[in-house]
Design an enzyme around this catalytic site. Structure first.
Site, PDB file in Angstrom:
ATOM      1  N   TYR A  86     -12.610  -2.169  -3.735  1.00  0.00           N
ATOM      2  CA  TYR A  86     -13.036  -2.372  -2.348  1.00  0.00           C
ATOM      3  C   TYR A  86     -14.562  -2.357  -2.199  1.00  0.00           C
ATOM      4  O   TYR A  86     -15.062  -2.086  -1.110  1.00  0.00           O
ATOM      5  CB  TYR A  86     -12.448  -1.265  -1.469  1.00  0.00           C
ATOM      6  CG  TYR A  86     -11.047  -1.562  -0.924  1.00  0.00           C
ATOM      7  CD1 TYR A  86     -10.727  -2.775  -0.311  1.00  0.00           C
ATOM      8  CD2 TYR A  86     -10.057  -0.571  -0.963  1.00  0.00           C
ATOM      9  CE1 TYR A  86      -9.471  -3.015   0.221  1.00  0.00           C
ATOM     10  CE2 TYR A  86      -8.783  -0.808  -0.430  1.00  0.00           C
ATOM     11  CZ  TYR A  86      -8.501  -2.041   0.164  1.00  0.00           C
ATOM     12  OH  TYR A  86      -7.263  -2.267   0.712  1.00  0.00           O
ATOM     13  N   LYS A 105       0.823  -1.214   0.000  1.00  0.00           N
ATOM     14  CA  LYS A 105       0.000   0.000   0.000  1.00  0.00           C
ATOM     15  C   LYS A 105       0.863   1.274   0.000  1.00  0.00           C
ATOM     16  O   LYS A 105       2.074   1.221   0.268  1.00  0.00           O
ATOM     17  CB  LYS A 105      -0.923  -0.019   1.223  1.00  0.00           C
ATOM     18  CG  LYS A 105      -1.976  -1.128   1.179  1.00  0.00           C
ATOM     19  CD  LYS A 105      -2.942  -0.975   2.350  1.00  0.00           C
ATOM     20  CE  LYS A 105      -4.012  -2.033   2.332  1.00  0.00           C
ATOM     21  NZ  LYS A 105      -5.005  -1.820   3.419  1.00  0.00           N
ATOM     22  N   ASN A 137      -1.917   0.187   6.868  1.00  0.00           N
ATOM     23  CA  ASN A 137      -1.444  -1.104   7.389  1.00  0.00           C
ATOM     24  C   ASN A 137      -0.547  -1.842   6.392  1.00  0.00           C
ATOM     25  O   ASN A 137      -0.390  -3.058   6.453  1.00  0.00           O
ATOM     26  CB  ASN A 137      -2.616  -1.952   7.890  1.00  0.00           C
ATOM     27  CG  ASN A 137      -3.599  -2.332   6.802  1.00  0.00           C
ATOM     28  OD1 ASN A 137      -3.468  -1.890   5.655  1.00  0.00           O
ATOM     29  ND2 ASN A 137      -4.581  -3.132   7.137  1.00  0.00           N
ATOM     30  N   HIS A 158      -2.234  -5.408   1.623  1.00  0.00           N
ATOM     31  CA  HIS A 158      -3.551  -6.032   1.476  1.00  0.00           C
ATOM     32  C   HIS A 158      -3.344  -7.419   0.920  1.00  0.00           C
ATOM     33  O   HIS A 158      -2.441  -7.628   0.110  1.00  0.00           O
ATOM     34  CB  HIS A 158      -4.429  -5.228   0.494  1.00  0.00           C
ATOM     35  CG  HIS A 158      -5.660  -5.982   0.078  1.00  0.00           C
ATOM     36  ND1 HIS A 158      -6.807  -5.977   0.836  1.00  0.00           N
ATOM     37  CD2 HIS A 158      -5.902  -6.799  -0.973  1.00  0.00           C
ATOM     38  CE1 HIS A 158      -7.708  -6.770   0.246  1.00  0.00           C
ATOM     39  NE2 HIS A 158      -7.176  -7.276  -0.858  1.00  0.00           N
ATOM     40  N   GLU A 181      -9.725 -10.593  -7.434  1.00  0.00           N
ATOM     41  CA  GLU A 181      -8.744  -9.516  -7.233  1.00  0.00           C
ATOM     42  C   GLU A 181      -7.572  -9.633  -8.209  1.00  0.00           C
ATOM     43  O   GLU A 181      -7.060  -8.615  -8.691  1.00  0.00           O
ATOM     44  CB  GLU A 181      -8.270  -9.518  -5.774  1.00  0.00           C
ATOM     45  CG  GLU A 181      -9.397  -9.148  -4.817  1.00  0.00           C
ATOM     46  CD  GLU A 181      -8.960  -9.005  -3.364  1.00  0.00           C
ATOM     47  OE1 GLU A 181      -7.781  -9.258  -3.053  1.00  0.00           O
ATOM     48  OE2 GLU A 181      -9.817  -8.629  -2.544  1.00  0.00           O
TER      49      GLU A 181
HETATM   50  P1  CMP Z   1      -7.435  -4.447   3.856  1.00  0.00           P
HETATM   51  O1  CMP Z   1      -7.010  -5.830   4.171  1.00  0.00           O
HETATM   52  O2  CMP Z   1      -6.815  -3.780   2.691  1.00  0.00           O
HETATM   53  O3  CMP Z   1      -9.029  -4.446   3.626  1.00  0.00           O
HETATM   54  C1  CMP Z   1      -9.808  -3.307   3.863  1.00  0.00           C
HETATM   55  C2  CMP Z   1      -9.093  -2.235   4.606  1.00  0.00           C
HETATM   56  O4  CMP Z   1      -9.894  -1.296   5.266  1.00  0.00           O
HETATM   57  C3  CMP Z   1      -8.252  -2.835   5.701  1.00  0.00           C
HETATM   58  O5  CMP Z   1      -7.174  -3.534   5.131  1.00  0.00           O
HETATM   59  C4  CMP Z   1      -7.891  -1.597   6.525  1.00  0.00           C
HETATM   60  O6  CMP Z   1      -6.716  -0.958   6.066  1.00  0.00           O
HETATM   61  C5  CMP Z   1      -9.075  -0.662   6.255  1.00  0.00           C
HETATM   62  N1  CMP Z   1      -9.866  -0.379   7.444  1.00  0.00           N
HETATM   63  C6  CMP Z   1     -10.051   0.830   7.976  1.00  0.00           C
HETATM   64  N2  CMP Z   1     -10.846   0.767   9.069  1.00  0.00           N
HETATM   65  C7  CMP Z   1     -11.163  -0.536   9.234  1.00  0.00           C
HETATM   66  C8  CMP Z   1     -11.954  -1.242  10.185  1.00  0.00           C
HETATM   67  N3  CMP Z   1     -12.575  -0.622  11.207  1.00  0.00           N
HETATM   68  N4  CMP Z   1     -12.064  -2.581  10.049  1.00  0.00           N
HETATM   69  C9  CMP Z   1     -11.450  -3.228   9.017  1.00  0.00           C
HETATM   70  N5  CMP Z   1     -10.693  -2.602   8.069  1.00  0.00           N
HETATM   71  C10 CMP Z   1     -10.548  -1.265   8.187  1.00  0.00           C
END
Ligand code: CMP
Length: 136
Positions: A52, A12, A115, A118, A129
Site C-alpha cells: 500500500y 480482506k 470494506n 481490494h 500488484e
Molecule cells: P482499498 O481499495 O484496499 O485501497 C486502500 C484502502 O484504504 C481502501 O480500500 C480503504 O479500505 C482504506 N481507507 C481507509 N480510509 C480511507 C479513506 N479516507 N479514503 C480511501 N481509502 C481509505
C-alpha cells in the site's frame, strides 16, 4: 477489439473471518471472471506497507497496513474482458455506505476500512500488484 485484462483482487480479513471467501469468489464467477490464480495467506505488516505504499502519506496508512496484516486474506488473479473496470464496478465504492446495490462492498462491507475487497485501479497497478503476490 478484445481487451481481456487480468487484475488483482484481495478478499480482506473482515470477509475471510466471516467465511465469505467462497461466496465472494462465486460472485466473481457469476460476473464472468475466471479465477486464474488464488491463495490464502497472511502477510506481515511490512509487506502490507510495501503493498500500500502509494498511500504512505495518507492519515489512514498505518491503520490500513495493520488491518491488512491482521488475519488471513485471499489473493487472486482474476481475468475478464475489460477486467480492471469490471472488477471496480463489481466491488462498488470504497466506502460501503456509498456503494450501489448489487456490489460486493454494499453487500458485505462493514466500514471504509473493513470494506471486504481490494482491486487494482489501473492496468499499470494491476501488473505491479499481481507481481507483488504472484512472482513466477
Ligand atoms: P482499498 O481499495 O484496499 O485501497 C486502500 C484502502 O484504504 C481502501 O480500500 C480503504 O479500505 C482504506 N481507507 C481507509 N480510509 C480511507 C479513506 N479516507 N479514503 C480511501 N481509502 C481509505
Amino acid at each position: 477489439m478484445s481487451n481481456v485484462e487480468q487484475t488483482l483482487s484481495i478478499i480482506k480479513p473482515d470477509a475471510v473471518e466471516r467465511n465469505l471467501d467462497n461466496e465472494i469468489q462465486q460472485l466473481f464467477k457469476d460476473k464472468g471472471f475466471q479465477i486464474i490464480k488464488e491463495k490464502k495467506i497472511q502477510i506481515e505488516k511490512s509487506e502490507a506497507e510495501e503493498f500500500y505504499k502509494v498511500h504512505q502519506t495518507k492519515p489512514f496508512y498505518n491503520d490500513l497496513c495493520s488491518y491488512l496484516s491482521s488475519g488471513p486474506i485471499v489473493v487472486m488473479v482474476i481475468e475478464k474482458e475489460n477486467g480492471i473496470l469490471a472488477n471496480r464496478e463489481l466491488m462498488g465504492a470504497t466506502n460501503p455506505k456509498d456503494a450501489q446495490e448489487g456490489t460486493i462492498r454494499k453487500k458485505y462491507g462493514i466500514s471504509i476500512d473493513k470494506n471486504s475487497v481490494h482491486g487494482s485501479d489501473s492496468p499499470e497497478n494491476a501488473k505491479i500488484e499481481i507481481n507483488f503476490f504472484f512472482k513466477d
